[in-house]
Design a protein around this motif. Structure first.
Motif, mmCIF file in Angstrom:
data_model
loop_
_atom_site.group_PDB
_atom_site.id
_atom_site.type_symbol
_atom_site.label_atom_id
_atom_site.label_comp_id
_atom_site.label_asym_id
_atom_site.label_seq_id
_atom_site.Cartn_x
_atom_site.Cartn_y
_atom_site.Cartn_z
ATOM 1 N N MET A 1 0.846 -1.203 0.000
ATOM 2 C CA MET A 1 0.000 0.000 0.000
ATOM 3 C C MET A 1 0.877 1.247 0.000
ATOM 4 O O MET A 1 1.857 1.315 0.742
ATOM 5 C CB MET A 1 -0.888 -0.029 1.251
ATOM 6 N N LEU A 2 0.516 2.206 -0.849
ATOM 7 C CA LEU A 2 1.305 3.435 -0.945
ATOM 8 C C LEU A 2 0.426 4.623 -0.543
ATOM 9 O O LEU A 2 -0.633 4.850 -1.136
ATOM 10 C CB LEU A 2 1.807 3.606 -2.383
ATOM 11 N N ILE A 3 0.889 5.357 0.489
ATOM 12 C CA ILE A 3 0.111 6.490 1.001
ATOM 13 C C ILE A 3 0.890 7.783 0.790
ATOM 14 O O ILE A 3 2.076 7.878 1.140
ATOM 15 C CB ILE A 3 -0.182 6.319 2.519
ATOM 16 N N LEU A 4 0.200 8.787 0.238
ATOM 17 C CA LEU A 4 0.776 10.141 0.179
ATOM 18 C C LEU A 4 0.172 10.914 1.348
ATOM 19 O O LEU A 4 -1.050 10.892 1.529
ATOM 20 C CB LEU A 4 0.380 10.834 -1.138
ATOM 21 N N ALA A 5 1.019 11.554 2.157
ATOM 22 C CA ALA A 5 0.488 12.325 3.285
ATOM 23 C C ALA A 5 0.839 13.794 3.141
ATOM 24 O O ALA A 5 1.908 14.152 2.632
ATOM 25 C CB ALA A 5 1.038 11.781 4.597
ATOM 26 N N ILE A 6 -0.092 14.627 3.615
ATOM 27 C CA ILE A 6 0.069 16.080 3.524
ATOM 28 C C ILE A 6 -0.207 16.695 4.889
ATOM 29 O O ILE A 6 -1.187 16.341 5.553
ATOM 30 C CB ILE A 6 -0.929 16.640 2.470
ATOM 31 N N GLU A 7 0.657 17.612 5.287
ATOM 32 C CA GLU A 7 0.502 18.277 6.589
ATOM 33 C C GLU A 7 0.681 19.786 6.391
ATOM 34 O O GLU A 7 1.726 20.238 5.907
ATOM 35 C CB GLU A 7 1.565 17.708 7.559
ATOM 36 N N THR A 8 -0.369 20.553 6.724
ATOM 37 C CA THR A 8 -0.270 22.021 6.617
ATOM 38 C C THR A 8 -1.015 22.699 7.773
ATOM 39 O O THR A 8 -1.634 23.737 7.571
ATOM 40 C CB THR A 8 -0.900 22.543 5.291
ATOM 41 N N SER A 9 -0.956 22.098 8.980
ATOM 42 C CA SER A 9 -1.821 22.639 10.034
ATOM 43 C C SER A 9 -1.314 23.933 10.664
ATOM 44 O O SER A 9 -2.080 24.691 11.232
ATOM 45 C CB SER A 9 -2.021 21.593 11.130
ATOM 46 N N ALA A 15 5.138 16.993 3.038
ATOM 47 C CA ALA A 15 4.548 15.910 2.244
ATOM 48 C C ALA A 15 5.441 14.687 2.400
ATOM 49 O O ALA A 15 6.661 14.820 2.554
ATOM 50 C CB ALA A 15 4.453 16.312 0.771
ATOM 51 N N ALA A 16 4.830 13.508 2.391
ATOM 52 C CA ALA A 16 5.611 12.273 2.519
ATOM 53 C C ALA A 16 4.940 11.143 1.763
ATOM 54 O O ALA A 16 3.714 11.140 1.597
ATOM 55 C CB ALA A 16 5.750 11.888 3.993
ATOM 56 N N LEU A 17 5.749 10.212 1.322
ATOM 57 C CA LEU A 17 5.240 8.980 0.712
ATOM 58 C C LEU A 17 5.634 7.838 1.629
ATOM 59 O O LEU A 17 6.808 7.731 2.028
ATOM 60 C CB LEU A 17 5.909 8.746 -0.631
ATOM 61 N N PHE A 18 4.666 6.995 1.944
ATOM 62 C CA PHE A 18 4.916 5.906 2.901
ATOM 63 C C PHE A 18 4.406 4.606 2.280
ATOM 64 O O PHE A 18 3.286 4.540 1.792
ATOM 65 C CB PHE A 18 4.157 6.213 4.191
ATOM 66 N N ARG A 19 5.264 3.583 2.312
ATOM 67 C CA ARG A 19 4.880 2.311 1.690
ATOM 68 C C ARG A 19 4.841 1.215 2.750
ATOM 69 O O ARG A 19 5.722 1.142 3.609
ATOM 70 C CB ARG A 19 5.910 1.946 0.620
ATOM 71 N N SER A 20 3.813 0.372 2.692
ATOM 72 C CA SER A 20 3.765 -0.751 3.638
ATOM 73 C C SER A 20 3.346 -1.998 2.894
ATOM 74 O O SER A 20 2.729 -1.929 1.834
ATOM 75 C CB SER A 20 2.760 -0.458 4.744
ATOM 76 N N ASP A 77 -0.235 5.446 -8.842
ATOM 77 C CA ASP A 77 0.310 4.396 -7.967
ATOM 78 C C ASP A 77 -0.235 4.482 -6.542
ATOM 79 O O ASP A 77 -0.055 3.552 -5.750
ATOM 80 C CB ASP A 77 1.849 4.505 -7.897
ATOM 81 N N LEU A 78 -0.847 5.613 -6.207
ATOM 82 C CA LEU A 78 -1.258 5.821 -4.811
ATOM 83 C C LEU A 78 -2.514 5.029 -4.451
ATOM 84 O O LEU A 78 -3.448 4.921 -5.249
ATOM 85 C CB LEU A 78 -1.544 7.310 -4.557
ATOM 86 N N ASP A 79 -2.526 4.492 -3.210
ATOM 87 C CA ASP A 79 -3.715 3.803 -2.709
ATOM 88 C C ASP A 79 -4.564 4.729 -1.850
ATOM 89 O O ASP A 79 -5.761 4.504 -1.683
ATOM 90 C CB ASP A 79 -3.304 2.591 -1.859
ATOM 91 N N LEU A 316 -2.123 4.686 8.143
ATOM 92 C CA LEU A 316 -1.901 3.247 7.980
ATOM 93 C C LEU A 316 -2.434 2.482 9.203
ATOM 94 O O LEU A 316 -3.094 1.450 9.069
ATOM 95 C CB LEU A 316 -0.404 2.966 7.784
ATOM 96 N N GLN A 317 -2.148 3.021 10.402
ATOM 97 C CA GLN A 317 -2.617 2.350 11.623
ATOM 98 C C GLN A 317 -4.141 2.276 11.639
ATOM 99 O O GLN A 317 -4.732 1.272 12.046
ATOM 100 C CB GLN A 317 -2.117 3.081 12.883
ATOM 101 N N ARG A 318 -4.786 3.352 11.209
ATOM 102 C CA ARG A 318 -6.255 3.382 11.204
ATOM 103 C C ARG A 318 -6.810 2.390 10.175
ATOM 104 O O ARG A 318 -7.812 1.713 10.430
ATOM 105 C CB ARG A 318 -6.777 4.799 10.925
ATOM 106 N N ILE A 319 -6.156 2.321 9.033
ATOM 107 C CA ILE A 319 -6.613 1.362 8.004
ATOM 108 C C ILE A 319 -6.484 -0.061 8.547
ATOM 109 O O ILE A 319 -7.393 -0.881 8.478
ATOM 110 C CB ILE A 319 -5.795 1.527 6.698
#
Ligand code: KG4
Ligand code: ZN
Length: 339
Positions: A1-9, A15-20, A77-79, A316-319
């Motif tokens: 699984m490939l996750i793109l994450a965005i943080e702008t709080s 931004a990050a790409l995380f693969r599991s 490619d993103l999930d 990912l933990q929530r999924i």
């Protein structure tokens, strides 16, 4: 699984790409980028919300492209896309969330709203396994100071919190009184290295109370009086005062955290959030781990302050835990962590 994450709080665009691996609760950061706005906000002594939104808007699209390019991935490619939906500054959050939702619609990718503090809270998992549940987390950032009993992913019980200023806010406001630039935490920490923490006797608010709450506004006021009394301050005096402030904040945070572990029979302590980058606090925690039954977990320095990898990891933990989110979710600047 490939996750793109965005943080702008707040004042970091990330931004990050995380693969599991499928069905695995762990994974790896494939690429990550963080652009700090500190230099832009520093002349104002704190974060200016309108400027923060504009800077996120200018930085985010190119940053996401860069993260994908660096890892040689494409949108297809993103999930999933994980994005911080709160708490934080309304305009700043809206930039990240609007971008994520638009990309989600354009490429047909689900967009998962993540609580910023849940990201901080689970961040130690980025560099190792999370402790066994339940564990206690001391969440210390610029806007929050709380002790959370973590009973499972998504099961967060706030067992103590600040009644007024957050620990990071106390660092920032005290630094200002000492004439140091924003953000004050790292500045105080640097000066404290050459200081004598015993020279100025600063209060340890609520330390001996039988509850898990904090209060830092009295400490800030004590610093104000000490600065006034000291008059013209030479470098050593400022270093000594910085060491006194750091020592007082760290002692209160650690003693209350120990109390929380004892009261909840959970000898596992996570410390996370921007203030967890404080080296004095980290050293005191290492000592605690050596001298007691309490096992201590902390994120790497770069994952203590705001970043997007922690948002991907929380998603990912929530999924993995099978947790869902409402279809009609939106930004929530005052999103509460407790459920
Ligand atoms: O988690 P964070 O990056 O942003 C928020 O979510 O608020 O935390 C920022 C806070 C600021 O108050 C900053 O002064 C503090 O974390 N901080 C530190 C250190 N690095 C950042 N405080 C003490 N020592 C540090 N080394
Ligand atoms: Zn944060």
């Amino acid at each position: 699984m490939l996750i793109l994450a965005i943080e702008t709080s707040c004042d970091e665009t990330a931004a990050a790409l995380f693969r599991s691996e499928p069905s695995s609760g762990s994974g790896e950061i494939v690429a990550e980028k963080i652009a700090s706005q500190i230099e832009t906000h520093a002349p104002f002594g704190g974060v200016v919300p309108e400027i923060a939104s504009r800077e996120h808007l200018a930085a985010l699209p190119a940053m996401v492209d860069a993260v994908l390019d660096e890892a040689d991935f494409r949108w297809d490619d993103l999930d999933a896309i994980a994005v911080t939906a709160g708490p934080g500054l309304m305009g700043a959050l809206l930039v990240g969330v609007s971008f994520a939702k638009a990309a989600g619609i354009a490429y047909g990718i689900p967009v998962i709203p993540i609580h910023h503090m849940e990201g901080h809270l689970l961040a130690p998992g980025l560099s190792g396994a999370l402790p066994e549940f339940p564990f206690i987390t001391l969440l210390v950032s610029g806007g929050h100071t709380m002790l959370v009993r973590v009973n499972g992913i998504g099961c967060y019980e706030v067992v103590g919190q600040t009644l007024d200023d957050a620990a990071g806010e106390c660092f920032d406001k005290s630094a200002r009184l000492l004439g140091l630039p924003y953000p004050g935490g790292p500045e105080i920490s640097r000066m404290a290295m050459d200081g004598d923490p015993r020279r100025f006797k600063l209060p340890r608010p609520l330390l001996n109370r039988d509850n898990l709450n904090f209060s830092f506004s009295g400490l800030k006021t004590a610093v104000m009086y000490a600065v006034r009394e000291a008059g013209e301050m030479d470098k050593q005096t400022r270093c000594d005062m910085a060491a006194g402030i750091e020592g007082a904040i760290a002692e209160v945070l650690i003693r209350k955290s120990i109390k929380a572990c004892e009261m909840h029979h959970a000898p596992r302590l996570v410390i996370a959030g921007g203030v967890a980058a404080n080296l004095c606090l980290r050293e005191m925690l290492m000592d605690l781990a050596l001298q007691s039954e309490i096992r201590v977990y902390m994120p790497e320095l770069k994952h203590c302050t705001d970043n997007a990898a922690m948002i991907a990891y929380a998603a990912l933990q929530r999924i993995q835990a099978g947790l869902s989110y409402p279809d009609d979710w939106d930004v929530n600047p005052r999103w509460s962590l407790a459920v």
